[in-house]
Design an enzyme around this catalytic site. Sequence first.
Site, PDB file in Angstrom:
ATOM      1  N   HIS A 166      26.212 -92.734 -10.357  1.00  0.00           N
ATOM      2  CA  HIS A 166      25.817 -92.528  -8.822  1.00  0.00           C
ATOM      3  C   HIS A 166      26.174 -91.121  -8.428  1.00  0.00           C
ATOM      4  O   HIS A 166      26.400 -90.312  -9.371  1.00  0.00           O
ATOM      5  CB  HIS A 166      26.441 -93.477  -8.087  1.00  0.00           C
ATOM      6  CG  HIS A 166      26.190 -95.006  -8.525  1.00  0.00           C
ATOM      7  ND1 HIS A 166      24.982 -95.761  -8.545  1.00  0.00           N
ATOM      8  CD2 HIS A 166      27.097 -95.912  -9.108  1.00  0.00           C
ATOM      9  CE1 HIS A 166      25.228 -96.872  -8.880  1.00  0.00           C
ATOM     10  NE2 HIS A 166      26.296 -97.016  -9.371  1.00  0.00           N
TER      11      HIS A 166
ATOM     12  N   GLU B 166      32.173-100.899 -16.792  1.00  0.00           N
ATOM     13  CA  GLU B 166      32.530-101.468 -15.429  1.00  0.00           C
ATOM     14  C   GLU B 166      33.991-101.338 -15.377  1.00  0.00           C
ATOM     15  O   GLU B 166      34.714-102.414 -16.119  1.00  0.00           O
ATOM     16  CB  GLU B 166      31.904-102.574 -15.036  1.00  0.00           C
ATOM     17  CG  GLU B 166      30.401-102.535 -14.917  1.00  0.00           C
ATOM     18  CD  GLU B 166      29.898-101.786 -13.698  1.00  0.00           C
ATOM     19  OE1 GLU B 166      30.389-101.370 -12.769  1.00  0.00           O
ATOM     20  OE2 GLU B 166      28.555-102.097 -13.504  1.00  0.00           O
TER      21      GLU B 166
ATOM     22  N   HIS C  51      31.257 -96.785 -14.409  1.00  0.00           N
ATOM     23  CA  HIS C  51      31.034 -97.463 -13.160  1.00  0.00           C
ATOM     24  C   HIS C  51      32.083 -98.351 -12.662  1.00  0.00           C
ATOM     25  O   HIS C  51      33.060 -98.493 -13.633  1.00  0.00           O
ATOM     26  CB  HIS C  51      29.768 -98.284 -13.398  1.00  0.00           C
ATOM     27  CG  HIS C  51      28.626 -97.777 -13.532  1.00  0.00           C
ATOM     28  ND1 HIS C  51      27.747 -97.336 -12.486  1.00  0.00           N
ATOM     29  CD2 HIS C  51      27.805 -97.099 -14.516  1.00  0.00           C
ATOM     30  CE1 HIS C  51      26.637 -96.702 -13.059  1.00  0.00           C
ATOM     31  NE2 HIS C  51      26.789 -96.404 -14.190  1.00  0.00           N
TER      32      HIS C  51
END
Length: 311
Positions: free
Chosen positions: A99, A274, A192
Site C-alpha cells: 500500500h 501478513e 503486509h
Amino acid sequence: MSYVGPEFEPAQPRRPRRGPLTVALAALVPGALLGWMVYEAVGGGTGGGSDRTAATASPSRSAAVSSSPSPTDDGKAASGAAAGSGSLKGKVVLIDPGHNPGNFQHTAEINRKVDIGTNEKECDTTGTSTNDGYTEARFTLDVAQRLSTLLQEQGATVKLTHDGDRPAWGPCVDERARIGNDAHADAAISIHADGSAAGHRGFHVILPGSVHAGAADTRKVVGPSHDLGTRVAGTFLRDTGEPPSNYVGEGTGLVTRTDLGGLNLSTVPKVFIECGNMRDSKDAALLTNGAWRQKAAQGISDGIVSFLSGS
C-alpha cells in the site's frame, strides 16, 4: 466479520492442499516456543500451502534501526546504504511495502482496474489500520526500511517498490510485480498486516499457486517461492515469537493463493507476509512497537538469507 487480504479481494475459504513439508510445519508450529524446531524443519526444500479467505480494512509509513527503540519507535532507518561484502553479495532482493500512505486520498486512481493475468483487479487498496489509527502502509514501510538495512549489511542489492517517495499513491499491483521482474530479483517479498476480526491472531506467509493465464505464468517460480516462504515462516516465528495464524492456514503459517496480482505477475521467487492482525489488540500491541518491528524485519531477513545462501 470478513477480512481483507493484501489486495483486498474477497474470497471463500477452501480446503487446504498440503504437501509433506507443510504437514511437517503444521506439526511443528503450534506455539512460539517451537520456533527453532520449525526453522530447522522448513529450512530447506519446497512446501505446499493452503488457500484462504480475504479482509476488512482502512488506510499507512516509517522505519528505524535503534539499539534500544522505544515502544512506539518510528525513527527512520538508513535505507540507502551501499551493498556490503557479506554472504549475499551479488544477490538482488525486491522489497514491496504494501500500500501507500496516500492511497486513501486517491480512490479514483487506486480503483482503476489492471490486468493480473487471471482477471482484472483494482490498482491497489488503502490497506487497514489498528483501532487507534496506526496504518498498515506506515507499518509496512517501517519494516521494509529496517529489512533493507539488514539485507544490505549482508551484501545484498536491495530494490524497493516505493520508499515513501511516491507522489501520493501507488504503485499499482502490476507495477509492483514488474519492478521485481525488471530487477531480476533473486528473491522478492511483499510486506503486509491483516485486518481481520478481533481474536484472530498470528502471521501467515502467502505462497503463489500455479497460474498460467493471460499475462500470468507462475509455473517456474512456484517451487522456489514455496521454499522461500517456508524459510521465512520458520525464521519469523523463531525471531518474533508471533504464532502462526489461528484463522487461516490451519496452524501452518502458510497459505496459497492464485488471486493476487503481485504474485501472479511475478517471474521471480516471491511471497507475501501478513505479519499480524492489526484489528486484534494483542497483535496491534506488537505491530505498533518499534522493538518488535525490528524483530519482524530480522525474522524476514533471516529467511531470505537462508533461501539465497542455501543454508
